[in-house]
Design an enzyme around this catalytic site. Structure first.
Site, short mmCIF file in Angstrom:
data_model
loop_
_atom_site.label_atom_id
_atom_site.label_comp_id
_atom_site.label_asym_id
_atom_site.label_seq_id
_atom_site.Cartn_x
_atom_site.Cartn_y
_atom_site.Cartn_z
N LYS A 145 0.84 -1.19 0.00
CA LYS A 145 0.00 0.00 0.00
C LYS A 145 0.88 1.24 0.00
O LYS A 145 1.99 1.17 0.51
CB LYS A 145 -0.97 0.04 1.18
CG LYS A 145 -0.42 -0.33 2.56
CD LYS A 145 0.75 0.39 3.16
CE LYS A 145 0.68 1.86 3.42
NZ LYS A 145 1.93 2.40 4.05
N TYR A 230 -4.71 3.96 6.38
CA TYR A 230 -5.27 3.02 7.37
C TYR A 230 -6.56 3.56 7.98
O TYR A 230 -7.44 2.80 8.37
CB TYR A 230 -4.25 2.73 8.48
CG TYR A 230 -3.10 1.87 8.01
CD1 TYR A 230 -3.25 0.49 7.87
CD2 TYR A 230 -1.88 2.44 7.67
CE1 TYR A 230 -2.21 -0.29 7.42
CE2 TYR A 230 -0.83 1.66 7.22
CZ TYR A 230 -1.00 0.29 7.10
OH TYR A 230 0.03 -0.49 6.65
P1 NAD Z 1 12.37 1.89 2.37
O1 NAD Z 1 12.85 3.20 1.84
O2 NAD Z 1 12.94 1.42 3.66
O3 NAD Z 1 12.56 0.76 1.27
C1 NAD Z 1 12.43 1.00 -0.10
C2 NAD Z 1 13.36 0.13 -0.88
O4 NAD Z 1 13.27 0.49 -2.26
C3 NAD Z 1 14.84 0.31 -0.48
O5 NAD Z 1 15.44 -0.96 -0.39
C4 NAD Z 1 15.45 1.08 -1.63
O6 NAD Z 1 16.80 0.76 -1.86
C5 NAD Z 1 14.57 0.62 -2.80
N1 NAD Z 1 14.56 1.58 -3.92
C6 NAD Z 1 14.66 1.24 -5.21
N2 NAD Z 1 14.60 2.32 -5.99
C7 NAD Z 1 14.50 3.38 -5.17
C8 NAD Z 1 14.41 4.79 -5.40
N3 NAD Z 1 14.41 5.31 -6.63
N4 NAD Z 1 14.31 5.60 -4.33
C9 NAD Z 1 14.26 5.09 -3.08
N5 NAD Z 1 14.34 3.75 -2.81
C10 NAD Z 1 14.46 2.90 -3.84
O7 NAD Z 1 10.78 1.99 2.48
P2 NAD Z 1 9.78 1.03 3.26
O8 NAD Z 1 9.40 1.67 4.54
O9 NAD Z 1 10.30 -0.35 3.30
O10 NAD Z 1 8.48 1.13 2.31
C11 NAD Z 1 8.42 0.43 1.08
C12 NAD Z 1 6.95 0.23 0.70
O11 NAD Z 1 6.33 -0.58 1.68
C13 NAD Z 1 6.13 1.50 0.62
O12 NAD Z 1 5.23 1.43 -0.43
C14 NAD Z 1 5.40 1.56 1.94
O13 NAD Z 1 4.16 2.23 1.87
C15 NAD Z 1 5.18 0.07 2.20
N6 NAD Z 1 5.08 -0.23 3.63
C16 NAD Z 1 4.01 -0.94 4.06
C17 NAD Z 1 3.88 -1.22 5.40
C18 NAD Z 1 2.71 -2.03 5.89
O14 NAD Z 1 2.49 -2.10 7.09
N7 NAD Z 1 1.96 -2.66 5.01
C19 NAD Z 1 4.83 -0.78 6.32
C20 NAD Z 1 5.93 -0.08 5.84
C21 NAD Z 1 6.05 0.20 4.49
#
Ligand code: NAD
Length: 387
Positions: A145, A230
């Site tokens: 999401k 949420y």
């Molecule tokens: P994050 O920044 O920690 O992870 C993102 C990943 O994408 C990193 O490994 C990064 O290296 C990679 N990436 C590839 N291309 C990129 C770019 N151009 N710019 C930035 N990063 C790039 O983020 P996250 O917190 O893990 O979130 C990732 C996704 O998961 C989001 O869509 C977020 O909404 C979703 N999420 C969902 C929940 C949930 O409870 N369902 C919780 C946290 C995050």
């Protein structure tokens, strides 16, 4: 029934079964047989292989650990642009080199029968491209999401999965979480009479460790699509209805450096057809975590409501007696089960698109100061009886 349905349904993956049967017949002492033990469940059935795309905070902190507890699926592959991460994950999770991809060679995942499901965990604006590429590579998709940063992208994602004959699920973990399921039951089944008012609040102090969250292009917005979603979800599954209109007001910006492109916080109100209202609030600069329903004959609420664990529920009659579980493990197993057995998915692409359409309407309402009709949004709802 499980294997029969699986073999019937799995297509190319079923070609792997002779190899698995052969290997699982080996003795238990060598490394190969240990790996294969992990690839099957307690009854010897093959688990579906998931490849995580994007090894950031959520993948590393929640999904990969949860995949060590899942019964129907397992971490089989990874997609990352960072070679050091690939090396670290390869060792930690025993991932074979041939199951490790980068963003350039990702499409070759098509030829890998150990990967059944691609789980997209990238910054929001990248969800569309990788969901579409995964479907075109013949894989089922779980997409985090918010589904995308525009309703137009959501439609393209749904179309690509339909065209490929593959399933699409959105990572809405709370549809599998017992406290939130109880809110659905109490609200939708009118246990306390008609729900007249809902309060849904989700806010957190957002640090600087994921800078893309403040970048409009990559995130699509600020707290609204990230954590405010949420509130939208909670209000809709508690009420069991989709709002017919929305109003919204941005919070004042107190940190002008951080919030140049996205909102710092926003209040929004969802109006339902029967006259009831959900009052929602989300922020990157304040902490709240509440889902509360006020009904004709009482009230029920969760506080905290949306975090990964430690949820607590109360009603006007006392505490909710509900257990906390590993949400991500429960979610991925439920999805794997739907993929295997071709059963209904509770959190469809249409539901993801519905929320993105509502988010677009909420921004329009905040920008114009006017009430915006939402009767055009996707009519996807998770009815409690199907839970
Ligand atoms: P994050 O920044 O920690 O992870 C993102 C990943 O994408 C990193 O490994 C990064 O290296 C990679 N990436 C590839 N291309 C990129 C770019 N151009 N710019 C930035 N990063 C790039 O983020 P996250 O917190 O893990 O979130 C990732 C996704 O998961 C989001 O869509 C977020 O909404 C979703 N999420 C969902 C929940 C949930 O409870 N369902 C919780 C946290 C995050």
């Amino acid at each position: 029934m499980y294997r029969r349905t699986f073999m019937h349904y799995a297509g190319a993956s079923a070609l792997m079964l002779p190899a698995f049967s052969m290997l699982s017949g080996c003795g238990g002492s060598d490394k190969q047989s240990t790996e294969k033990t992990e690839a099957v469940d307690a009854s010897g059935e093959r688990k579906l292989g998931i490849a995580l795309v994007g090894l950031g905070k959520y993948s590393e902190g929640e999904l990969a650990p949860a995949l060590e507890e899942t019964k129907l699926c397992r971490l089989a592959g990874i997609v990352t642009g960072t070679p050091e991460k690939a090396e670290k994950w390869k060792k930690k999770y025993n991932i074979p080199a041939e199951n490790i991809y980068n963003y350039q060679n990702f499409d070759q995942i098509r030829d890998n029968p150990e990967i059944d499901i691609v789980y997209v965990v990238l910054p929001n604006s990248m969800h569309a491209e990788y969901t579409i590429r995964a479907a075109q590579a013949g894989k089922h998709v779980i997409c985090e999401k918010p589904m995308a940063t525009s309703a137009a992208d959501c439609q393209k994602m749904i179309d690509a999965c339909n065209k490929a004959g593959k399933k699409l699920a959105i990572g809405y973990r709370l549809h599998f979480e017992p406290h939130n399921l109880e809110m659905m039951r109490l609200g939708q089944q009118l246990e306390y009479g008609k729900v007249k008012r809902i309060l849904a609040q989700n806010g957190q102090k957002e640090g600087n460790d994921t800078p893309w969250r403040f970048d409009k292009e990559l995130a699509g917005g600020g707290p609204l699509p990230d954590v405010g979603i949420y509130c939208l979800q909670g209000a809709i599954y508690t009420k069991g209805q989709i709002p017919v209109s929305v109003t919204a007001q941005y919070h004042p910006v107190t940190d002008k450096d951080k919030f140049k492109e996205v909102e710092e916080g926003i209040d929004f109100q969802l109006q339902f057809e029967d006259g009831s209202v959900a009052e929602c609030k989300t922020s990157y600069n304040d902490q709240y975590n509440l889902l509360r329903a006020e009904a004709d004959k009482g009230w029920f609420e969760l506080q905290p409501a949306y975090q990964y664990g430690g949820l607590k529920g109360k009603t006007s009659q006392g505490d909710m007696k509900v257990e906390n579980i590993n949400q991500q493990a429960r979610q991925m197993d439920a999805m794997a089960d739907s993929f295997m057995n071709n059963t209904e998915i509770k959190v469809t692409g249409e539901m993801g698109m519905r929320d993105v359409q509502l988010i677009e309407a909420i921004y329009q309402a905040a920008d114009t100061g006017k009430k915006v009709s939402t009767t055009h949004v996707q009519k996807a709802l998770n009815h409690y009886k199907t839970a």
